[in-house]
Design a protein around this motif. Sequence first.
Motif, PDB file in Angstrom:
ATOM      1  N   ALA A  28     -11.478  10.162   6.190  1.00 53.01           N
ATOM      2  CA  ALA A  28     -10.916  11.443   5.755  1.00 53.01           C
ATOM      3  C   ALA A  28      -9.393  11.422   5.755  1.00 53.01           C
ATOM      4  N   LEU A  29      -8.800  10.673   6.680  1.00 49.78           N
ATOM      5  CA  LEU A  29      -7.339  10.598   6.723  1.00 49.78           C
ATOM      6  C   LEU A  29      -6.785   9.869   5.510  1.00 49.78           C
ATOM      7  N   TRP A  30      -7.446   8.785   5.123  1.00 52.01           N
ATOM      8  CA  TRP A  30      -6.983   8.055   3.930  1.00 52.01           C
ATOM      9  C   TRP A  30      -7.166   8.905   2.674  1.00 52.01           C
ATOM     10  N   ILE A  31      -8.263   9.646   2.611  1.00 52.31           N
ATOM     11  CA  ILE A  31      -8.483  10.543   1.473  1.00 52.31           C
ATOM     12  C   ILE A  31      -7.394  11.614   1.430  1.00 52.31           C
ATOM     13  N   ALA A  32      -7.017  12.140   2.608  1.00 49.55           N
ATOM     14  CA  ALA A  32      -5.966  13.163   2.669  1.00 49.55           C
ATOM     15  C   ALA A  32      -4.632  12.604   2.181  1.00 49.55           C
ATOM     16  N   LEU A  33      -4.329  11.352   2.545  1.00 46.40           N
ATOM     17  CA  LEU A  33      -3.083  10.735   2.092  1.00 46.40           C
ATOM     18  C   LEU A  33      -3.065  10.586   0.572  1.00 46.40           C
ATOM     19  N   VAL A  34      -4.160  10.063   0.016  1.00 44.02           N
ATOM     20  CA  VAL A  34      -4.238   9.876  -1.436  1.00 44.02           C
ATOM     21  C   VAL A  34      -4.180  11.216  -2.161  1.00 44.02           C
ATOM     22  N   PHE A  35      -4.913  12.215  -1.655  1.00 44.48           N
ATOM     23  CA  PHE A  35      -4.890  13.549  -2.258  1.00 44.48           C
ATOM     24  C   PHE A  35      -3.479  14.132  -2.240  1.00 44.48           C
ATOM     25  N   SER A  36      -2.775  13.957  -1.129  1.00 41.21           N
ATOM     26  CA  SER A  36      -1.421  14.500  -1.005  1.00 41.21           C
ATOM     27  C   SER A  36      -0.509  13.920  -2.069  1.00 41.21           C
ATOM     28  N   PHE A  37      -0.573  12.612  -2.256  1.00 39.37           N
ATOM     29  CA  PHE A  37       0.318  12.001  -3.235  1.00 39.37           C
ATOM     30  C   PHE A  37      -0.128  12.259  -4.662  1.00 39.37           C
ATOM     31  N   PHE A  61       0.833  -1.209   0.000  1.00 37.95           N
ATOM     32  CA  PHE A  61       0.000   0.000   0.000  1.00 37.95           C
ATOM     33  C   PHE A  61       0.867   1.259   0.000  1.00 37.95           C
ATOM     34  N   VAL A  62       1.871   1.271   0.862  1.00 39.31           N
ATOM     35  CA  VAL A  62       2.764   2.430   0.951  1.00 39.31           C
ATOM     36  C   VAL A  62       3.537   2.594  -0.348  1.00 39.31           C
ATOM     37  N   GLY A  63       4.010   1.485  -0.912  1.00 37.40           N
ATOM     38  CA  GLY A  63       4.756   1.547  -2.161  1.00 37.40           C
ATOM     39  C   GLY A  63       3.922   2.069  -3.317  1.00 37.40           C
ATOM     40  N   LEU A  64       2.646   1.704  -3.362  1.00 40.98           N
ATOM     41  CA  LEU A  64       1.772   2.204  -4.417  1.00 40.98           C
ATOM     42  C   LEU A  64       1.560   3.709  -4.292  1.00 40.98           C
ATOM     43  N   LEU A  65       1.441   4.205  -3.061  1.00 35.52           N
ATOM     44  CA  LEU A  65       1.272   5.643  -2.877  1.00 35.52           C
ATOM     45  C   LEU A  65       2.536   6.405  -3.255  1.00 35.52           C
ATOM     46  N   THR A  66       3.697   5.948  -2.768  1.00 33.68           N
ATOM     47  CA  THR A  66       4.938   6.648  -3.079  1.00 33.68           C
ATOM     48  C   THR A  66       5.309   6.509  -4.551  1.00 33.68           C
ATOM     49  N   MET A  81       3.792  20.558  -5.146  1.00 39.91           N
ATOM     50  CA  MET A  81       4.518  19.612  -4.303  1.00 39.91           C
ATOM     51  C   MET A  81       4.690  20.144  -2.879  1.00 39.91           C
ATOM     52  N   ALA A  82       4.936  21.442  -2.740  1.00 45.47           N
ATOM     53  CA  ALA A  82       5.099  22.035  -1.406  1.00 45.47           C
ATOM     54  C   ALA A  82       3.788  21.970  -0.619  1.00 45.47           C
ATOM     55  N   ILE A  83       2.687  22.259  -1.294  1.00 46.14           N
ATOM     56  CA  ILE A  83       1.381  22.192  -0.620  1.00 46.14           C
ATOM     57  C   ILE A  83       1.072  20.764  -0.186  1.00 46.14           C
ATOM     58  N   SER A  84       1.364  19.805  -1.047  1.00 44.48           N
ATOM     59  CA  SER A  84       1.090  18.408  -0.709  1.00 44.48           C
ATOM     60  C   SER A  84       1.941  17.927   0.460  1.00 44.48           C
ATOM     61  N   THR A  85       3.150  18.470   0.601  1.00 47.31           N
ATOM     62  CA  THR A  85       3.987  18.116   1.747  1.00 47.31           C
ATOM     63  C   THR A  85       3.308  18.522   3.054  1.00 47.31           C
ATOM     64  N   LEU A  86       2.663  19.674   3.056  1.00 49.94           N
ATOM     65  CA  LEU A  86       1.943  20.128   4.252  1.00 49.94           C
ATOM     66  C   LEU A  86       0.764  19.211   4.574  1.00 49.94           C
ATOM     67  N   THR A  87      -0.060  18.890   3.570  1.00 43.72           N
ATOM     68  CA  THR A  87      -1.224  18.040   3.825  1.00 43.72           C
ATOM     69  C   THR A  87      -0.802  16.633   4.244  1.00 43.72           C
TER      70      THR A  87
END
Length: 464
Positions: free
Chosen positions: A121-130, A49-54, A92-98
């Motif tokens: 909402a936390l999982w959505i925030a992670l996906v949105f950030s990446f 899961f982590v590898g797919l996001l990164t 990219m800078a904004i996504s680092t904050l989220t």
Amino acid sequence: MVKPKRPDLSLGHNLKIALFHLGSGIADVLTTGVWNRIMVADLGFSAAFVGLLTGLRYFLAPIGVIAGRYSDTHTIGGYRRLFWIWLGRAMMAISTLTLGYATAELVRRASSESLGPTPAALWIALVFSFLLFSLGGAISGSTFLALIYDRAAEHQRGRAVGLVWTFLLLGFTIGGIFFSIMLPHDESAGAIAFSADSVLTLFIVTAALLTLIWFLSLLGEEKRRRGSPLSQDEDASSLRHDLGLVWRSRPMRFFLFYLTMSMAFAFLQDTVLEPFAGQVFGIEAYITNRFAAYWGGMAILGSFASLILLRRSAAFNHGNMSQAGVMALMLAYIVFAISSLAEIRPLVTPGLILLGFGLGVWNIGTLGLMMDLSPAGRAGTFLGFWTLCVTFARGAGVAGGGIARDLMLALSGEHTVAYGAVFCLGFIGLACAWVALRRVRLGNAASKSASDFDVAAALSHSME
């Protein structure tokens, strides 16, 4: 029509531009190193899961080709490249904050059993950030390489891209040291050796630092165009025609195979290296956070050595450097595989040294070939295409490393076998890439086509 000669790119300006990738290296360590370690080794989430996001940023690479092509033929606000670069890095800078806020909340919940299950909402925030991070990287990566191509005279492009990517490796080293200081080991924190507040502070400080570096490094590095858009001569051929030249050339097909295979398997270790040290040998997070500093320092040495040899001897060209780098990476994977399968902790450090040196030499050789094979007037298009291939391959490697680890762990039930299998797979893939590069036949320097876009001739010329 004779094209005007580009002014030389001074060493000072080259170093200023190279600071851009210092920030890129720091951002890379934050996501694939620190965040990956927190999620997998400390919070216990799936490595796949982590590898797919990164690895998500690599699968949005086609957007980079479009941005590169558009920057070849159009201006926005008078700029061909700079608009896309700064837009992408702002995202990219904004996504680092989220990402920081979401990760800190996960750490807070893991440290307190009374907070209940993780909200959606936390999982959505992670996906949105990446997603935001990935899109920003896609539109700024290829256009940044095109800006380097535009700024440097032909005889300086090898040095220009070499210094820029050496600063990327320097960013890995500085990032490793910086994050180990910003996220210290705290025995009193309980099962997780750091607090949610320290995680949030790290991401906020990093976002501010990256914004400053990215903006200042390219300030004034592209002259604004006034008046009409680019000439029609610069838009004479289609994207399909330009990129079709790559596939019609047999040597180029082998180079393309080498490029994708070497990138995929060189970064197969990205998702698993720090968790490997933590789960096989129990090495603490504040130590594994320094891994990037260890191999990054050796990569810098390898890069500088390669640049010196390229300047001083015609016997050392980008093709030879690429082969030597791949061989060093193969040795690194052998060392890591033996270390995991035989549970020999002292082999981890030699493996990091070989990994870093191999990446340094391989980067200089392979990126030099990419720059050589981008014809004038189509730099954004071709560098976008190379970046597409590279990033797709690296994304497959980053995600594939985590998937292979999880599959082997499910089959064997042993961390030593799971990580050892990943390193063996990396060795086999790099061996195939090395064979492909050897199959690229050297051409005749005199056989240069009259067409500015004859990439096959450009390949023969660049690898002699």
